[in-house]
Structure formats: structure tokens, C-alpha cells
Scaffold this motif. Structure first.
Motif, PDB file in Angstrom:
ATOM      1  N   ASP A 133       4.868  12.351   3.843  1.00 20.61           N
ATOM      2  CA  ASP A 133       6.331  12.589   3.712  1.00 20.61           C
ATOM      3  C   ASP A 133       6.672  13.129   2.341  1.00 20.61           C
ATOM      4  O   ASP A 133       7.666  13.815   2.168  1.00 20.61           O
ATOM      5  CB  ASP A 133       7.111  11.268   3.670  1.00 20.61           C
ATOM      6  CG  ASP A 133       7.119  10.500   4.907  1.00 20.61           C
ATOM      7  OD1 ASP A 133       6.336  10.843   5.776  1.00 20.61           O
ATOM      8  OD2 ASP A 133       7.928   9.555   4.978  1.00 20.61           O
ATOM      9  N   ASP A 134       5.918  12.686   1.347  1.00 20.31           N
ATOM     10  CA  ASP A 134       6.169  13.135  -0.021  1.00 20.31           C
ATOM     11  C   ASP A 134       5.417  14.440  -0.223  1.00 20.31           C
ATOM     12  O   ASP A 134       4.201  14.444  -0.420  1.00 20.31           O
ATOM     13  CB  ASP A 134       5.682  12.092  -1.031  1.00 20.31           C
ATOM     14  CG  ASP A 134       6.597  10.883  -1.128  1.00 20.31           C
ATOM     15  OD1 ASP A 134       7.816  11.048  -0.975  1.00 20.31           O
ATOM     16  OD2 ASP A 134       6.088   9.770  -1.361  1.00 20.31           O
ATOM     17  N   VAL A 135       6.169  15.543  -0.119  1.00 17.52           N
ATOM     18  CA  VAL A 135       5.533  16.851  -0.317  1.00 17.52           C
ATOM     19  C   VAL A 135       5.736  17.218  -1.786  1.00 17.52           C
ATOM     20  O   VAL A 135       6.862  17.166  -2.290  1.00 17.52           O
ATOM     21  CB  VAL A 135       6.163  17.913   0.605  1.00 17.52           C
ATOM     22  CG1 VAL A 135       5.574  19.281   0.328  1.00 17.52           C
ATOM     23  CG2 VAL A 135       5.933  17.525   2.064  1.00 17.52           C
ATOM     24  N   TYR A 171      12.477   2.586  -3.130  1.00 15.47           N
ATOM     25  CA  TYR A 171      11.117   2.813  -3.624  1.00 15.47           C
ATOM     26  C   TYR A 171      10.438   1.535  -4.105  1.00 15.47           C
ATOM     27  O   TYR A 171      11.084   0.529  -4.346  1.00 15.47           O
ATOM     28  CB  TYR A 171      11.177   3.773  -4.825  1.00 15.47           C
ATOM     29  CG  TYR A 171      11.697   5.136  -4.492  1.00 15.47           C
ATOM     30  CD1 TYR A 171      10.821   6.143  -4.098  1.00 15.47           C
ATOM     31  CD2 TYR A 171      13.055   5.429  -4.562  1.00 15.47           C
ATOM     32  CE1 TYR A 171      11.287   7.412  -3.783  1.00 15.47           C
ATOM     33  CE2 TYR A 171      13.531   6.700  -4.249  1.00 15.47           C
ATOM     34  CZ  TYR A 171      12.640   7.674  -3.863  1.00 15.47           C
ATOM     35  OH  TYR A 171      13.095   8.925  -3.543  1.00 15.47           O
ATOM     36  N   GLY A 172       9.129   1.670  -4.319  1.00 15.11           N
ATOM     37  CA  GLY A 172       8.419   0.703  -5.138  1.00 15.11           C
ATOM     38  C   GLY A 172       8.735   1.081  -6.581  1.00 15.11           C
ATOM     39  O   GLY A 172       8.738   2.262  -6.927  1.00 15.11           O
ATOM     40  N   VAL A 173       9.049   0.074  -7.408  1.00 10.60           N
ATOM     41  CA  VAL A 173       9.482   0.369  -8.782  1.00 10.60           C
ATOM     42  C   VAL A 173       8.577  -0.398  -9.752  1.00 10.60           C
ATOM     43  O   VAL A 173       8.164  -1.527  -9.463  1.00 10.60           O
ATOM     44  CB  VAL A 173      10.967  -0.047  -8.984  1.00 10.60           C
ATOM     45  CG1 VAL A 173      11.456   0.357 -10.365  1.00 10.60           C
ATOM     46  CG2 VAL A 173      11.840   0.594  -7.907  1.00 10.60           C
ATOM     47  N   VAL A 195       7.631  -3.897  -8.104  1.00  6.45           N
ATOM     48  CA  VAL A 195       8.506  -4.547  -7.112  1.00  6.45           C
ATOM     49  C   VAL A 195       8.786  -3.529  -6.003  1.00  6.45           C
ATOM     50  O   VAL A 195       9.168  -2.387  -6.283  1.00  6.45           O
ATOM     51  CB  VAL A 195       9.877  -4.960  -7.717  1.00  6.45           C
ATOM     52  CG1 VAL A 195      10.610  -5.906  -6.772  1.00  6.45           C
ATOM     53  CG2 VAL A 195       9.727  -5.569  -9.087  1.00  6.45           C
ATOM     54  N   GLU A 196       8.613  -3.949  -4.751  1.00  5.42           N
ATOM     55  CA  GLU A 196       8.902  -3.054  -3.628  1.00  5.42           C
ATOM     56  C   GLU A 196      10.381  -3.129  -3.271  1.00  5.42           C
ATOM     57  O   GLU A 196      10.921  -4.206  -3.029  1.00  5.42           O
ATOM     58  CB  GLU A 196       8.036  -3.422  -2.415  1.00  5.42           C
ATOM     59  CG  GLU A 196       8.261  -2.568  -1.177  1.00  5.42           C
ATOM     60  CD  GLU A 196       7.831  -1.096  -1.318  1.00  5.42           C
ATOM     61  OE1 GLU A 196       7.175  -0.734  -2.312  1.00  5.42           O
ATOM     62  OE2 GLU A 196       8.165  -0.314  -0.415  1.00  5.42           O
ATOM     63  N   LYS A 197      11.031  -1.994  -3.276  1.00  4.99           N
ATOM     64  CA  LYS A 197      12.438  -1.834  -2.868  1.00  4.99           C
ATOM     65  C   LYS A 197      13.365  -2.908  -3.454  1.00  4.99           C
ATOM     66  O   LYS A 197      13.999  -3.676  -2.717  1.00  4.99           O
ATOM     67  CB  LYS A 197      12.524  -1.794  -1.346  1.00  4.99           C
ATOM     68  CG  LYS A 197      11.696  -0.636  -0.756  1.00  4.99           C
ATOM     69  CD  LYS A 197      12.036  -0.290   0.661  1.00  4.99           C
ATOM     70  CE  LYS A 197      11.356   0.996   1.105  1.00  4.99           C
ATOM     71  NZ  LYS A 197       9.935   0.942   1.330  1.00  4.99           N
ATOM     72  N   PRO A 198      13.462  -2.963  -4.797  1.00  5.51           N
ATOM     73  CA  PRO A 198      14.364  -3.945  -5.418  1.00  5.51           C
ATOM     74  C   PRO A 198      15.826  -3.518  -5.251  1.00  5.51           C
ATOM     75  O   PRO A 198      16.103  -2.334  -5.046  1.00  5.51           O
ATOM     76  CB  PRO A 198      13.969  -3.891  -6.895  1.00  5.51           C
ATOM     77  CG  PRO A 198      13.483  -2.489  -7.086  1.00  5.51           C
ATOM     78  CD  PRO A 198      12.826  -2.083  -5.786  1.00  5.51           C
ATOM     79  N   ALA A 208       9.950   5.187 -10.204  1.00  8.40           N
ATOM     80  CA  ALA A 208       9.590   4.878  -8.812  1.00  8.40           C
ATOM     81  C   ALA A 208       8.174   5.349  -8.517  1.00  8.40           C
ATOM     82  O   ALA A 208       7.699   6.345  -9.078  1.00  8.40           O
ATOM     83  CB  ALA A 208      10.561   5.579  -7.881  1.00  8.40           C
ATOM     84  N   ILE A 209       7.530   4.631  -7.600  1.00 10.47           N
ATOM     85  CA  ILE A 209       6.202   5.047  -7.125  1.00 10.47           C
ATOM     86  C   ILE A 209       6.420   6.118  -6.059  1.00 10.47           C
ATOM     87  O   ILE A 209       7.214   5.939  -5.135  1.00 10.47           O
ATOM     88  CB  ILE A 209       5.434   3.857  -6.495  1.00 10.47           C
ATOM     89  CG1 ILE A 209       5.306   2.705  -7.496  1.00 10.47           C
ATOM     90  CG2 ILE A 209       4.074   4.297  -5.977  1.00 10.47           C
ATOM     91  CD1 ILE A 209       4.765   1.414  -6.888  1.00 10.47           C
ATOM     92  N   ILE A 210       5.709   7.227  -6.192  1.00  6.70           N
ATOM     93  CA  ILE A 210       5.765   8.307  -5.203  1.00  6.70           C
ATOM     94  C   ILE A 210       4.432   8.284  -4.448  1.00  6.70           C
ATOM     95  O   ILE A 210       3.427   7.794  -4.977  1.00  6.70           O
ATOM     96  CB  ILE A 210       6.051   9.642  -5.927  1.00  6.70           C
ATOM     97  CG1 ILE A 210       7.418   9.575  -6.632  1.00  6.70           C
ATOM     98  CG2 ILE A 210       6.004  10.832  -4.967  1.00  6.70           C
ATOM     99  CD1 ILE A 210       8.589   9.226  -5.741  1.00  6.70           C
TER     100      ILE A 210
HETATM  101  C1  G1P Z   1       6.592   3.824   0.495  1.00 10.15           C
HETATM  102  C2  G1P Z   1       6.150   2.745  -0.489  1.00 10.15           C
HETATM  103  C3  G1P Z   1       7.048   2.767  -1.723  1.00 10.15           C
HETATM  104  C4  G1P Z   1       7.058   4.152  -2.335  1.00 10.15           C
HETATM  105  C5  G1P Z   1       7.459   5.207  -1.272  1.00 10.15           C
HETATM  106  C6  G1P Z   1       7.294   6.603  -1.827  1.00 10.15           C
HETATM  107  O1  G1P Z   1       7.854   3.465   1.001  1.00 10.15           O
HETATM  108  O2  G1P Z   1       6.213   1.477   0.149  1.00 10.15           O
HETATM  109  O3  G1P Z   1       6.579   1.843  -2.667  1.00 10.15           O
HETATM  110  O4  G1P Z   1       7.955   4.183  -3.417  1.00 10.15           O
HETATM  111  O5  G1P Z   1       6.634   5.102  -0.107  1.00 10.15           O
HETATM  112  O6  G1P Z   1       7.717   7.571  -0.924  1.00 10.15           O
HETATM  113  P1  G1P Z   1       8.484   4.127   2.339  1.00 10.15           P
HETATM  114  O7  G1P Z   1       9.063   5.444   1.909  1.00 10.15           O
HETATM  115  O8  G1P Z   1       7.368   4.283   3.315  1.00 10.15           O
HETATM  116  O9  G1P Z   1       9.538   3.164   2.793  1.00 10.15           O
END
Ligand code: G1P
Length: 294
Positions: A133-135, A171-173, A195-198, A208-210
Motif C-alpha cells: 500500500d505504501d508506494v 500509524y505506528g509512532v 506505539v501502534e496507532k496512538p 511515523a513508521i512507513i
Molecule cells: C501498518 C502498521 C503501522 C504503520 C503503517 C504504515 O498499519 O501497523 O505501524 O505505520 O502500516 O503504512 P496499517 O496501515 O496496516 O493499518
């Protein structure tokens, strides 16, 4: 010696609810950005980063992903009988692209759970994870940027991007401390917490984690040790937090543009920008866009 990363895992079993109704009977990974499915951009990024072994974690209704990377016998016959050499080459290049292995995630129990399904195929070696999804459009492929950090430290690395506060809870932060790095300029961080989705007010930063990760194999034990987290799912972010107790983890603010192509607006933006960049379509597409009354 730091072991080389040879494999990339592509979780692709998600239901794609953000893109309904298109994803009702079609995997979101197969949505075409201009003329290539999303997952092919990720696979090409892995190949251009030096990774030849691709592991796709699929689920029910995802067989078109396997078909896409397989030989298309009838199509090849037809194109060669009509002497359409260029198209034949396009079709063949997809099936010849790389070594692919598939494994199934029987239930969509979260990103951590999806990655865990690849444990046997990955084995005891470091590996990459790519969320298609992340292009990411970048001069040096984003995954290559992370691998350069991994090759130096031999530790897990996640891709980071600054995100506005009102969007951070998607996001994961990370909570992270910048560190200097010969090759990394001011883009490298040592992670202190994740932290996931704070909630926006509880986010430890705007970083944010990509969806690009380089992980050491201890992550599998961490995934097996954690409990379901955000959304009742086994989260990769929570497994990284567990791993952090025993190993360092780095974050790298990658260079490049990222599109959330699993989201309708993000997908439209990516379509326009990738269309404009295409040498065969960019000119007439730009002319068309200029004529629109906005
Ligand atoms: C996932 C990860 C999240 C990250 C994100 C990036 O979430 O769980 O930590 O920041 O991808 O796109 P999702 O987008 O699947 O909910």
C-alpha cells in the motif's frame, strides 16, 4: 560478519476495506497504478534494492496475485502470434522477475501475525518487510536506504516519515533519538519506544513508521511473545517494542515521496503523479490536466 538480507516478505492477506467496493472481489494489491498493480511496484523496489527472493503472504481471494507473477501462456501465445514483441516482453518480464514463494495467512489477525506466517520460509536470517500500500517514489529505493543502515549496524531498521499531528493516529509512532551516521546525514534515529496507532495527544513524536522494515530473525520470537494490541490484532509494532528490550532498533527518515495507495485519496494522488512522470503518457496527460477548470 553481518549476514546479508536476501528475502523480502510481502503481507498481502488484508481485506482492503478502505478501498471498497473495488476490493470486494479483487485484492487491493492488484489495484493498478497507471498500468502496474501496486504489489509490482513493491516487488520491483525489492529487486532494485538487491533482494531476489520474494515471499508473499496471501489469503483467500488473492489468487490473481499468484497469476500475475506466473507465466501467462495464452497471453504469450496470442502476443507472439500477432508479432506484438514489446507487449510480449512486458508480459514475460513480470513472470521472469524474481523467485517467488507463497504462504497463506488463514485469518487476518494483524500485520505481526502475517509476518509470522513467513517464519519457516525466511528461516534464521534477516529479512525485509514491504507493505505494498505504501508506494514510495525515490531515487535510491527506500528499501535500499534501510539496507544501507542495516549493513552498517546489523540491527533492525524501520522507515520513518514525519506526519502531521491530525494524521498520526493512523500509524505506528516512535520515540527516537537522532544519531549521526556517516552515510545517513541527519536521517538516522535510535528508537527508544514504539506505539501502534496512538491517540494524537499521546503520540510520542511526529515520526511515523512507513511500510518498509528490515528485521532480524529474533522478531519471530517477539511476535510469538506478544498479545493482540490495537484493533485486537497482533501488531508488528508491538513485536518491535518487545524486541527493543534485547536488541537495538534504528529508524531511518527515508528520502523520497510516499503515497498511501491503499487509501482512495492517496491512490488518486499517486495515479496523477505517476502518470505525469511517465515518458509515454506524461505529455498528453499534463496537457489534459491543464485544460481542466479547477
Ligand atoms: C501498518 C502498521 C503501522 C504503520 C503503517 C504504515 O498499519 O501497523 O505501524 O505505520 O502500516 O503504512 P496499517 O496501515 O496496516 O493499518
Amino acid at each position: 560478519m553481518i549476514p546479508k538480507v536476501r528475502k523480502a516478505v510481502f503481507p498481502a492477506a488484508g481485506l482492503g476495506t478502505r478501498f471498497l467496493p473495488a476490493t470486494k472481489a479483487m485484492p487491493k494489491e492488484m489495484l493498478p497504478l497507471v498500468d502496474k498493480p501496486l504489489i509490482q511496484y513493491g516487488v520491483e523496489e525489492a529487486i532494485h534494492s538487491g533482494i531476489q527472493n520474494i515471499i508473499i503472504v496471501t489469503g483467500r481471494g488473492k489468487s490473481s496475485i499468484e497469476d500475475h507473477f506466473d507465466v501467462s501462456f495464452e497471453m504469450e501465445q496470442l502476443l507472439s502470434s500477432k508479432n506484438k514483441k514489446e507487449l510480449l516482453q512486458v508480459v514475460q518480464s513480470v513472470s521472469e522477475m524474481t523467485n517467488l514463494a507463497y504462504t497463506r495467512q488463514k485469518q487476518a489477525l494483524g500485520l505481526g501475525h502475517a509476518v509470522l506466517q513467513a517464519k519457516e520460509l525466511v528461516g534464521p536470517e534477516p529479512f525485509a518487510v514491504v507493505l505494498s500500500d505504501d508506494v514510495i517514489d525515490a531515487g535510491v529505493p527506500c528499501l535500499r536506504q534501510l539496507l544501507d543502515v542495516y549493513d552498517f549496524y546489523g540491527a533492525s531498521v524501520v522507515a520513518l516519515m514525519e506526519v502531521p499531528k491530525d494524521q498520526i493516529s493512523a500509524y505506528g509512532v516512535v520515540d527516537a533519538e537522532p544519531i549521526s551516521h556517516v552515510a545517513g546525514g541527519d536521517r538516522l534515529y535510535r528508537i527508544r519506544n514504539l506505539v501502534e496507532k496512538p491517540k494524537a495527544e499521546e503520540a510520542p513524536s511526529n515520526l511515523a513508521i512507513i511500510g518498509r522494515y528490515v528485521l532480524t530473525p529474533e522478531i519471530f520470537g517477539s511476535i510469538e511473545s506478544i498479545e493482540p494490541g490495537s484493533g485486537g490484532e497482533l501488531q508488528l509494532t508491538d513485536a518491535l517494542k518487545h524486541l527493543l528490550r534485547s536488541r537495538p532498533i534504528y529508524g531511518y527518515k527515508f528520502e523520497g515521496s510516499r503515497y498511501d495507495a491503499g487509501d482512495k485519496l492517496g491512490f488518486l494522488k499517486a495515479t496523477v503523479e505517476f502518470g505525469l512522470k511517465r515518458h509515454d503518457l506524461g505529455g498528453p496527460f499534463r496537457e489534459y490536466l491543464k485544460k481542466l477548470t479547477l
